[in-house]
Design a protein around this motif. Structure first.
Motif, PDB file in Angstrom:
ATOM      1  N   PHE A 126       0.855  -1.173   0.000  1.00  0.00           N
ATOM      2  CA  PHE A 126       0.000   0.000   0.000  1.00  0.00           C
ATOM      3  C   PHE A 126       0.896   1.229   0.000  1.00  0.00           C
ATOM      4  O   PHE A 126       1.846   1.311   0.767  1.00  0.00           O
ATOM      5  CB  PHE A 126      -0.885  -0.036   1.251  1.00  0.00           C
ATOM      6  N   GLN A 183      -0.345  -3.517   5.096  1.00  0.00           N
ATOM      7  CA  GLN A 183      -1.476  -3.109   5.939  1.00  0.00           C
ATOM      8  C   GLN A 183      -1.832  -4.211   6.933  1.00  0.00           C
ATOM      9  O   GLN A 183      -2.087  -3.943   8.103  1.00  0.00           O
ATOM     10  CB  GLN A 183      -2.707  -2.821   5.082  1.00  0.00           C
ATOM     11  N   GLN A 221      -7.936  -6.716   9.228  1.00  0.00           N
ATOM     12  CA  GLN A 221      -7.526  -6.180   7.932  1.00  0.00           C
ATOM     13  C   GLN A 221      -8.474  -5.085   7.434  1.00  0.00           C
ATOM     14  O   GLN A 221      -8.002  -4.047   6.967  1.00  0.00           O
ATOM     15  CB  GLN A 221      -7.411  -7.336   6.920  1.00  0.00           C
ATOM     16  N   SER A 265      -7.298  -1.215   6.633  1.00  0.00           N
ATOM     17  CA  SER A 265      -7.525  -0.546   5.336  1.00  0.00           C
ATOM     18  C   SER A 265      -8.219   0.797   5.545  1.00  0.00           C
ATOM     19  O   SER A 265      -7.871   1.800   4.905  1.00  0.00           O
ATOM     20  CB  SER A 265      -8.387  -1.417   4.425  1.00  0.00           C
ATOM     21  N   ARG A 287      -6.602   4.466   4.573  1.00  0.00           N
ATOM     22  CA  ARG A 287      -7.276   5.437   3.692  1.00  0.00           C
ATOM     23  C   ARG A 287      -7.462   6.770   4.415  1.00  0.00           C
ATOM     24  O   ARG A 287      -7.257   7.842   3.839  1.00  0.00           O
ATOM     25  CB  ARG A 287      -8.636   4.900   3.253  1.00  0.00           C
TER      26      ARG A 287
END
Length: 185
Positions: free
Chosen positions: A7, A49, A60, A64, A68
């Motif tokens: 990521f 991540q 998870q 995420s 973000r």
């Protein structure tokens, strides 16, 4: 097929600034923000991540969402927006104020008490819970009556008549020493 997706992390802060932000959050007792900033620190160190989330103990999908939020808004994106839990109820001082109002403005119906609390404090209670709270404060719902409605209008006359019948004599109100009955166990 062991492709681990990396990521791309937007570096809003340098490593030193991130450490400072963690220290400030710890001093301000913002434990949830500290945990999220530690997650970002793990991302800065090159972890995925999932690895960064596992290091701070989150799933998870949560990792995420945090990644973000960090990329979009930095530290402010990670700051918790909702304290969680039920909506606040009246403080003890407010509850004392409610009890004082109820004592001063008697009589109240249960509906009026609900409306008062909702209008004044924006709090609603289930009727049975409100009754429990009022009882715990030493208050009880009761119908205000100046006298017992089952009490006949000529109760004293009936008592005098029955008392005379029970004693086997006619009671005379002009007697010097009236007969007094007591009930003992």
């Amino acid at each position: 097929m062991n492709a681990s997706r990396r990521f791309t992390v937007v570096e809003h802060l340098s490593n030193e600034e991130l450490d400072d932000a963690i220290d400030v959050a710890q001093k301000a007792d913002e434990t949830r923000l500290v945990r999220r900033l530690c997650f970002v620190k793990n991302l800065y160190e090159g972890k995925t991540q999932q690895q960064a989330g596992a290091a701070v103990g989150v799933s998870q999908p949560t990792s995420s969402r945090w990644a973000r939020a960090w990329n979009q808004d930095g530290v402010e994106g990670l700051r918790p927006r909702f304290g969680g839990g039920r909506p606040p109820k009246p403080t003890p001082a407010q509850w004392d104020e409610i009890c004082t109002l109820l004592e001063d403005g008697q009589p109240w119906t249960p509906r009026e008490i609900h409306a008062l609390i909702e209008d004044r404090y924006g709090v609603t209670y289930h009727p049975s819970h409100l009754a429990r709270k009022l009882r715990a404060s030493g208050m009880h719902y009761a119908k205000p009556r100046p006298m017992d409605p089952r009490h006949p209008a000529d109760a004293e006359e009936i008592l005098a008549e029955r008392l005379g019948q029970a004693l086997g004599e006619d009671t005379d109100e002009d007697e010097e020493d009236p007969v007094v009955l007591g009930f003992f166990r």
